[in-house]
Scaffold this motif. Structure first.
Motif, PDB file in Angstrom:
ATOM      1  N   MET A   1      -3.509  43.174 -33.285  1.00  0.00           N
ATOM      2  CA  MET A   1      -4.892  43.615 -33.090  1.00  0.00           C
ATOM      3  C   MET A   1      -5.754  42.364 -33.047  1.00  0.00           C
ATOM      4  O   MET A   1      -5.647  41.515 -33.923  1.00  0.00           O
ATOM      5  N   SER A   4     -12.007  38.941 -35.024  1.00  0.00           N
ATOM      6  CA  SER A   4     -13.435  38.867 -34.669  1.00  0.00           C
ATOM      7  C   SER A   4     -13.715  37.599 -33.855  1.00  0.00           C
ATOM      8  O   SER A   4     -13.017  36.596 -33.971  1.00  0.00           O
ATOM      9  N   THR A  46      -9.915  54.650 -40.121  1.00  0.00           N
ATOM     10  CA  THR A  46     -10.478  53.303 -40.154  1.00  0.00           C
ATOM     11  C   THR A  46      -9.706  52.464 -41.151  1.00  0.00           C
ATOM     12  O   THR A  46      -9.528  52.888 -42.307  1.00  0.00           O
ATOM     13  N   VAL A  49     -10.149  45.112 -41.847  1.00  0.00           N
ATOM     14  CA  VAL A  49      -9.481  43.881 -41.407  1.00  0.00           C
ATOM     15  C   VAL A  49      -9.373  42.936 -42.596  1.00  0.00           C
ATOM     16  O   VAL A  49     -10.350  42.693 -43.319  1.00  0.00           O
ATOM     17  N   LEU A  73     -11.637  48.074 -31.632  1.00  0.00           N
ATOM     18  CA  LEU A  73     -12.688  47.342 -32.340  1.00  0.00           C
ATOM     19  C   LEU A  73     -14.001  47.500 -31.577  1.00  0.00           C
ATOM     20  O   LEU A  73     -14.000  47.596 -30.340  1.00  0.00           O
ATOM     21  N   PRO A  79     -16.146  49.807 -27.247  1.00  0.00           N
ATOM     22  CA  PRO A  79     -14.926  49.549 -27.999  1.00  0.00           C
ATOM     23  C   PRO A  79     -13.941  48.698 -27.212  1.00  0.00           C
ATOM     24  O   PRO A  79     -13.791  48.839 -25.997  1.00  0.00           O
ATOM     25  N   THR A  81     -10.072  48.078 -27.016  1.00  0.00           N
ATOM     26  CA  THR A  81      -8.858  48.798 -27.412  1.00  0.00           C
ATOM     27  C   THR A  81      -7.623  48.009 -27.085  1.00  0.00           C
ATOM     28  O   THR A  81      -7.606  47.183 -26.160  1.00  0.00           O
ATOM     29  N   SER A  82      -6.570  48.316 -27.886  1.00  0.00           N
ATOM     30  CA  SER A  82      -5.270  47.690 -27.645  1.00  0.00           C
ATOM     31  C   SER A  82      -4.443  48.579 -26.736  1.00  0.00           C
ATOM     32  O   SER A  82      -4.802  49.725 -26.459  1.00  0.00           O
TER      33      SER A  82
END
Length: 553
Positions: A1, A4, A46, A49, A73, A79, A81-82
């Motif tokens: 993931m 920041s 949720t 991190v 995120l 958002p 996304t992965s």
């Protein structure tokens, strides 16, 4: 993931949002509820991190098959996304299987429902849809086998049995098995009340009526506990014991006609159907005239040349007719009734038997003993007394067919251990004193010793109960008389009867009289079928208490 990153503050742009007719709601546990046309993307959660810039999610599945997980995120424009992470879930290895409830007992026809719980090696319920096979061993299981799949770790199986016995249920899931055994028993019978009492009869007196009956064909599913006799109109009810077959109902109005219903009761189901008798009309002495008849018929030589007989009232009074010796009656305590009168061989005396088994001698009758009531069954009552030829003894016979010898009387057998269809009402000794007869209300004849059995009415449905047996002159046969005056002759000449005549009151007894017989009704009316003359009756002045016995003098 991804972690920041720094970015420029987003620029504000004016745009027109697409029109959607829907909305979504996020619950505190992370689940998403959508409404209208809002797209559903699955449950969410949720995860914070960590300091290392990573977020970790641990989850499981309750169903087999593929799932995907997507991480997201918030970003400057929406958002981030992965790529979806796929997973394919397969049933986990089971660690334990149990059946509940455990072994037990049920009545046939009921349903037993078993639940098999499957847990994996970690103690968690297995995935939904895991197959479980159920099999039964033992006769009568239905169904004998079935398959089921788990839901929340449980699979269920229901079966029944149509016959008693043990049936074992085995649940199998892979290498695991569990068993439980059910003992199937026959259910208890449905409670059934007694059938209606038989051979109901009645005799009216002053202010009351005496009602008699025989036991029902069947007591139902438990023994008879008691009987009730109810008068209508008025509802006056008297309760009798389970072995009683006679009651006196007092408190009735003279001149009023009553119907009486006799009902048997048991503990299992209560009252059965009632048997009715009537109408019966209590009368004060002198209110009713009941004629006497003489249906005489010439025949063989008279057995006796004496026109003499006695009648016995329920209260112990004795009424003498013709040349019969006039002696006193028995003074009885309250609640006790007279049952039978038996003359001595000389006819200069007699014995009176009461309902408590006490024998009262009069004239040249000698006392030989009373009945020990402790030797009788509950509800069993003294029914008749017969003297030996010498007069130095007698037998007392009970309603259950028990023979009790006193003095020089010998025991030749009885019916005490046999269940009778109707109570024993009368008895007659043989001329030799080496035997005797008993007669029951259903017409059954029981011969003992040198008594000759010539037939009975025991297997015939009668219009009225049999009241007495009278041997003929040569001792080879006998007559039976029913309460309606009907005569049944067995190897004995028929002299006539009152069977086709309406009687004011039922016949209560009969004796041999000359070359025939003489019968008496409960109101004292007398009907002769003999070459001996009519010696009188009480028909023109009925007694306050009904006549219960008749004896030749």
């Amino acid at each position: 993931m991804p972690g920041s990153s720094r970015s420029e503050p987003p620029r504000r742009r004016r745009s027109t949002p697409p029109r959607r007719a829907g909305c979504g709601s996020l619950a505190s546990d992370g689940s998403v509820l959508v409404f209208g046309t809002a797209p559903f993307l699955g449950p969410t959660t949720t995860v914070p991190v960590g300091s290392n810039g990573q977020a970790t999610l641990t989850y499981t599945a309750t169903h087999t098959g593929p799932t995907t997980v997507t991480a997201a995120l918030p970003g400057p424009t929406g958002p981030v996304t992965s790529a979806p992470l796929p997973a394919d879930w397969t049933p986990a290895d089971t660690g334990r299987i149990t059946l509940s409830p455990g072994s037990g007992t049920l009545y046939t026809g009921a349903t037993r429902r078993f639940s098999a719980l499957l847990l994996d090696a970690s103690g968690f319920p297995v995935a939904d849809g895991t197959a479980v096979a159920f099999d039964t061993s033992g006769a009568g299981g239905s169904p004998a086998a079935a398959g089921a799949t788990t839901m929340a770790g449980r699979a269920t199986f229901a079966f029944t049995a149509g016959s008693p016995g043990a049936i074992t249920v085995t649940a199998t899931a892979g290498p695991l098995t569990a068993t439980a055994t059910v003992q199937w028993r026959k259910p208890p019978p449905r409670p059934v009340p007694p059938s209606a009492p038989q051979y109901v009869d009645a005799s009216a007196g002053d202010g009351g009526v005496e009602v008699m009956w025989g036991a029902p064909d069947t007591p139902g599913t438990s023994p008879i506990t008691h009987y009730t006799v109810t008068a209508s109109p008025g509802g006056r009810t008297v309760t009798a014991g389970g072995y009683d077959q006679l009651v006196w109902i007092d408190g009735l109005d003279n001149g009023t006609s009553y119907l009486f219903t006799v009902t048997a009761w048991n503990d299992a189901a209560g009252p059965g159907p009632g048997a009715e008798i009537g109408p019966m009309t209590p009368q004060a002495a002198g209110d009713v005239v009941s004629g006497a008849g003489d249906g005489g018929d010439a025949g063989a030589s008279p057995e006796k040349n004496r026109a003499a007989y006695w009648m016995l009232g329920a209260g112990g009074q004795v009424y003498a007719f013709g040349t019969a010796v006039a002696l006193s009656g028995a003074t009885l305590p309250a609640g006790v009734t007279a049952v039978d009168l038996e003359p001595t061989p000389t006819a200069h005396g007699y014995w009176i038997l009461d309902s408590q088994g006490v024998v009262h001698p009069f004239g040249d009758a000698a006392p030989h003993g009373d009945v020990d009531r402790h030797g009788l069954d509950p509800g069993e009552t003294p029914a008749s007394l017969s003297a030996t030829p010498s007069g130095q003894g007698y037998w007392v016979f009970s309603s259950r067919g028990r023979a009790l010898p006193f003095g020089d009387a010998r025991f030749f057998g009885d019916m005490a251990k046999v269940t009778l269809n109707g109570p024993v009402l009368d008895s007659i000794p043989t001329p030799s004193g080496k035997g005797y007869y008993m007669v029951a209300s259903d017409g059954g004849i029981f011969a003992f010793g040198d008594a000759h059995f010539a037939g009975s009415m025991g297997q015939t449905r009668l219009n009225a109960p049999v009241k007495a047996l009278v041997p003929d002159g040569d001792g080879a046969g006998y007559w039976l008389v029913a309460s309606d005056g009907g005569i049944f002759a067995f190897d004995a000449g028929f002299r006539g009867s009152m069977g086709g005549t309406r009687l004011n009151q039922p016949i209560t007894g009969m004796v041999r009289y000359g070359n025939g017989y003489l019968m008496a009704a409960s109101d004292g009316g007398v009907f002769t079928f003999s070459d001996l003359p009519f010696a009188g009756s009480l028909g023109g002045s009925p007694p306050a208490r009904p006549i219960v016995a008749l004896a030749a003098g």
